[in-house]
Design a protein around this motif. Structure first.
Motif, PDB file in Angstrom:
ATOM      1  N   LEU A  60     104.303  11.771  41.777  1.00 39.98           N
ATOM      2  CA  LEU A  60     103.143  10.892  41.911  1.00 39.98           C
ATOM      3  C   LEU A  60     102.120  11.193  40.816  1.00 39.98           C
ATOM      4  CD1 LEU A  60     102.778  11.295  45.776  1.00 39.98           C
ATOM      5  CD2 LEU A  60     103.772   9.385  44.547  1.00 39.98           C
ATOM      6  N   THR A  61     101.438  10.141  40.410  1.00 44.77           N
ATOM      7  CA  THR A  61     100.442  10.288  39.344  1.00 44.77           C
ATOM      8  C   THR A  61      99.438  11.384  39.660  1.00 44.77           C
ATOM      9  OG1 THR A  61     100.658   7.952  38.900  1.00 44.77           O
ATOM     10  CG2 THR A  61      98.762   9.061  37.981  1.00 44.77           C
ATOM     11  N   THR A  62      98.988  11.377  40.907  1.00 44.56           N
ATOM     12  CA  THR A  62      97.990  12.371  41.307  1.00 44.56           C
ATOM     13  C   THR A  62      98.509  13.790  41.125  1.00 44.56           C
ATOM     14  OG1 THR A  62      97.368  10.762  42.962  1.00 44.56           O
ATOM     15  CG2 THR A  62      96.383  12.945  43.132  1.00 44.56           C
ATOM     16  N   GLN A  63      99.785  13.967  41.503  1.00 40.95           N
ATOM     17  CA  GLN A  63     100.367  15.304  41.367  1.00 40.95           C
ATOM     18  C   GLN A  63     100.463  15.706  39.909  1.00 40.95           C
ATOM     19  OE1 GLN A  63     103.993  14.425  43.635  1.00 40.95           O
ATOM     20  NE2 GLN A  63     103.448  16.147  44.947  1.00 40.95           N
ATOM     21  N   GLU A 117     113.385  27.967  42.301  1.00 34.05           N
ATOM     22  CA  GLU A 117     113.036  27.452  43.624  1.00 34.05           C
ATOM     23  C   GLU A 117     112.490  26.034  43.581  1.00 34.05           C
ATOM     24  OE1 GLU A 117     110.267  29.802  45.793  1.00 34.05           O
ATOM     25  OE2 GLU A 117     110.171  28.373  47.450  1.00 34.05           O
ATOM     26  N   ARG A 118     111.659  25.765  42.605  1.00 29.35           N
ATOM     27  CA  ARG A 118     111.007  24.449  42.597  1.00 29.35           C
ATOM     28  C   ARG A 118     111.676  23.443  41.681  1.00 29.35           C
ATOM     29  NH1 ARG A 118     104.940  26.892  42.382  1.00 29.35           N
ATOM     30  NH2 ARG A 118     105.429  28.581  43.814  1.00 29.35           N
ATOM     31  N   GLY A 162     104.769  18.772  50.937  1.00 23.87           N
ATOM     32  CA  GLY A 162     103.562  18.676  50.124  1.00 23.87           C
ATOM     33  C   GLY A 162     103.334  17.290  49.571  1.00 23.87           C
ATOM     34  N   GLU A 163     104.178  16.331  49.912  1.00 27.99           N
ATOM     35  CA  GLU A 163     103.972  14.973  49.440  1.00 27.99           C
ATOM     36  C   GLU A 163     104.740  14.002  50.303  1.00 27.99           C
ATOM     37  OE1 GLU A 163     105.681  14.394  45.568  1.00 27.99           O
ATOM     38  OE2 GLU A 163     107.715  14.575  46.354  1.00 27.99           O
ATOM     39  N   ILE A 164     104.267  12.767  50.298  1.00 27.43           N
ATOM     40  CA  ILE A 164     105.008  11.675  50.922  1.00 27.43           C
ATOM     41  C   ILE A 164     105.139  10.585  49.870  1.00 27.43           C
ATOM     42  CG2 ILE A 164     104.900   9.826  52.620  1.00 27.43           C
ATOM     43  CD1 ILE A 164     105.413  12.392  53.997  1.00 27.43           C
ATOM     44  N   VAL A 165     106.356  10.133  49.641  1.00 26.62           N
ATOM     45  CA  VAL A 165     106.548   8.974  48.784  1.00 26.62           C
ATOM     46  C   VAL A 165     106.895   7.806  49.696  1.00 26.62           C
ATOM     47  CG1 VAL A 165     107.905   7.997  46.916  1.00 26.62           C
ATOM     48  CG2 VAL A 165     107.313  10.420  46.901  1.00 26.62           C
ATOM     49  N   LYS A 224      95.591  12.481  52.364  1.00 30.15           N
ATOM     50  CA  LYS A 224      94.937  11.833  51.243  1.00 30.15           C
ATOM     51  C   LYS A 224      95.858  10.769  50.668  1.00 30.15           C
ATOM     52  CE  LYS A 224      93.028  12.698  46.698  1.00 30.15           C
ATOM     53  NZ  LYS A 224      93.313  13.512  45.507  1.00 30.15           N
ATOM     54  N   VAL A 278      97.321   8.300  48.049  1.00 32.73           N
ATOM     55  CA  VAL A 278      97.355   8.124  46.597  1.00 32.73           C
ATOM     56  C   VAL A 278      98.360   7.029  46.268  1.00 32.73           C
ATOM     57  CG1 VAL A 278      96.788  10.544  46.159  1.00 32.73           C
ATOM     58  CG2 VAL A 278      99.172   9.826  46.237  1.00 32.73           C
ATOM     59  N   HIS A 279      98.260   6.541  45.070  1.00 31.78           N
ATOM     60  CA  HIS A 279      99.186   5.501  44.646  1.00 31.78           C
ATOM     61  C   HIS A 279     100.612   6.035  44.733  1.00 31.78           C
ATOM     62  CE1 HIS A 279      99.487   1.596  42.545  1.00 31.78           C
ATOM     63  NE2 HIS A 279     100.648   2.080  42.150  1.00 31.78           N
ATOM     64  N   GLY A 280     101.446   5.355  45.492  1.00 30.38           N
ATOM     65  CA  GLY A 280     102.842   5.762  45.600  1.00 30.38           C
ATOM     66  C   GLY A 280     103.160   6.546  46.862  1.00 30.38           C
ATOM     67  N   GLY A 281     102.131   6.984  47.557  1.00 29.59           N
ATOM     68  CA  GLY A 281     102.403   7.762  48.756  1.00 29.59           C
ATOM     69  C   GLY A 281     101.167   8.472  49.266  1.00 29.59           C
ATOM     70  N   LEU A 297      99.231  12.655  49.849  1.00 33.44           N
ATOM     71  CA  LEU A 297      99.228  14.101  49.650  1.00 33.44           C
ATOM     72  C   LEU A 297      98.435  14.754  50.769  1.00 33.44           C
ATOM     73  CD1 LEU A 297      98.532  14.189  45.805  1.00 33.44           C
ATOM     74  CD2 LEU A 297     100.693  14.612  46.973  1.00 33.44           C
ATOM     75  N   ASN A 350     105.785  25.143  49.691  1.00 32.44           N
ATOM     76  CA  ASN A 350     106.934  25.909  49.230  1.00 32.44           C
ATOM     77  C   ASN A 350     106.913  27.356  49.673  1.00 32.44           C
ATOM     78  OD1 ASN A 350     105.183  27.302  47.597  1.00 32.44           O
ATOM     79  ND2 ASN A 350     105.292  25.686  46.087  1.00 32.44           N
ATOM     80  N   PHE A 351     108.018  27.950  49.458  1.00 29.07           N
ATOM     81  CA  PHE A 351     108.255  29.295  49.943  1.00 29.07           C
ATOM     82  C   PHE A 351     107.199  30.279  49.441  1.00 29.07           C
ATOM     83  CE2 PHE A 351     110.410  33.342  50.074  1.00 29.07           C
ATOM     84  CZ  PHE A 351     111.066  33.273  51.277  1.00 29.07           C
TER      85      PHE A 351
END
Lengths: 250, 250
Positions: A2-5, A129-130, B18-21, B50, B52-55, B57, B65-66
């Motif tokens: 996402l753009t925000t990310q 991991e990521r 950490g995100e939703i699309v 929050k 955001v465009h596309g999903g 946060l 993450n771990f």
DNA sequence: ATATTTCGTGCAATATCGTGAAGAGTCAAG
DNA sequence: CTTGACTCTTCACGATATTGCACGAAATAT
């Protein structure tokens, strides 16, 4: 992503590294430079960073460790890692040997590239991991000095995989004695991996040339090429160029 | 699927990933994007996330993450890790499951104790770099959410070892449904390890009691005991004490 | 001084957004 | 049992955002 990310990532990088290079960031995220430049422009307009030719700088002075990072040899390995990562294409399967150089490759891998990474180093695996990459961990007895799995179980597991690209880590490179390393078991594992790889590259910092370690891994001719720092002198490399291998400069 | 369930799922995903699309979520649930977008809009209005465009946060400093979970893990897990480590005797072979709790055990292991540690988590193995213990790494396909190896190769490798003590990590503990976890493959691996262990302990923070996750690992009676925080109330534990297992307090 | 890289802008293609209207299901009063 | 109010969902559509490419200008490197 996402753009925000993406913008958040840019901010984070800026705080951590003290700089953003537009081209690198675009490579890493698999986006066009336009997109990154647009982000930088707009973030600059919002007062979040300072736009400069080639990238961006933080408004506030960077964290103290930045200066250190620039100077130490870490920068050389970082550049080698970048170069190695750039040689990897989507869809390939690569084997990452242990060691700090290969850890840099893992860090430099574009996060969203669909690849398979095989490694016998828990440290390298932890680095990934990521990343989106599929990671295959090779098990065995952990040799802590290098933080890689070794032994019979490791050799057996390696026999079950095939890879396009193997980034081999060694401690010494010599025109006559080939590439070598300090541990017997580790050398055996490296040889096992060699047998399963179509192409083999060695990340080679200058001090390794001309050195010899106790346990031979392969001859120069068995390799596909070296990845060397840009500044490595012609005298250092001359004995190896005859071997008809690629020397990739970073 | 009920609206309430869907929203709960969105919250859970957000906390985990950490995100939703929006598009992905719509595909996954076989719903139109409109529905998801409406959920996101309304949840944003309620201050749950929050937009955001596309999903969407998370509001709070993200972090699914771990590595991040490891940081916020905190004092309770540290004490459980200490207690678990204290149960290990010189000469024993132990299996450490993945997860933040078991990482704490690894950190708490006395540095000079002669033991063998087997693990399928590269993160745990990396923790043990400076310990004297013999470390056996179990390989396989890396499941990144938990940072453990899974799959056929993992199961096969596990079949070749025997351990005195297994510290099992789970996400839920229930008197009737036993202990369970969120991933199918991971559950299978845990069951395979159970079969090779003489004693099995579960590190159990309070919030796991009474919960149920999708994939069952074992019944309460299959365990040797729990290690629980000192302050865990008698009411929470009462249903489990009947099963005749040891409850070790930290 | 010239070659290369990077920049900014305009533009077209695509993705996502919000809104309003229509369809489907639920439920309770009539 | 039917009707009507209500809710939830999907669809349609115009508006907005995002992205990648082309091109000439500016900056930097050689």
């Amino acid at each position: 992503m996402l753009t925000t990310q993406r913008r958040a990532l840019i901010s984070a990088r800026l705080a951590r590294d003290g700089e953003i290079v537009a081209k690198r960031m675009a490579d890493e995220l698999n986006l066009s430079e336009d997109t990154i430049r647009r982000d930088l422009r707009e973030m600059a307009a919002e007062g979040l960073l300072k736009r400069v030719h080639g990238g961006a700088l933080p408004l506030a002075p960077p964290l103290p460790n930045f200066a250190a990072r620039q100077e130490i040899a870490g920068d050389v390995k970082w550049r080698l890692g970048r170069k190695a990562a750039a040689m990897i294409e989507a869809g390939q399967t690569i084997f990452l040997d242990g060691g700090t150089s290969n850890a840099e490759i893992a860090r430099a891998l574009p996060r969203e590239m669909p690849i398979t990474v095989i490694t016998h180093s828990p440290t390298i695996a932890a680095e990934l991991e990521r990343h989106e990459a599929e990671v295959i961990l090779i098990g065995g007895r952990l040799y802590k000095h290098s933080m890689v799995a070794t032994g019979a179980a490791t050799i057996a597991a390696i026999a079950g995989v095939r890879v396009d690209l193997f980034f081999l880590g060694v401690t010494a490179i010599h025109p006559a004695h080939g590439v070598s390393t300090g541990d017997f078991e580790e050398a055996a594992v490296k040889r096992a991996i060699l047998g399963q790889a179509a192409e083999i590259y060695v990340l080679a910092t200058a001090e390794k040339f001309g050195a010899v370690s106790p346990h031979r891994v392969a001859g120069i001719a068995d390799l596909t090429g070296f990845i060397v720092p840009e500044e490595t002198g012609a005298e250092t490399l001359a004995p190896y160029e005859d071997a008809d291998i690629a020397i990739v400069r970073a």
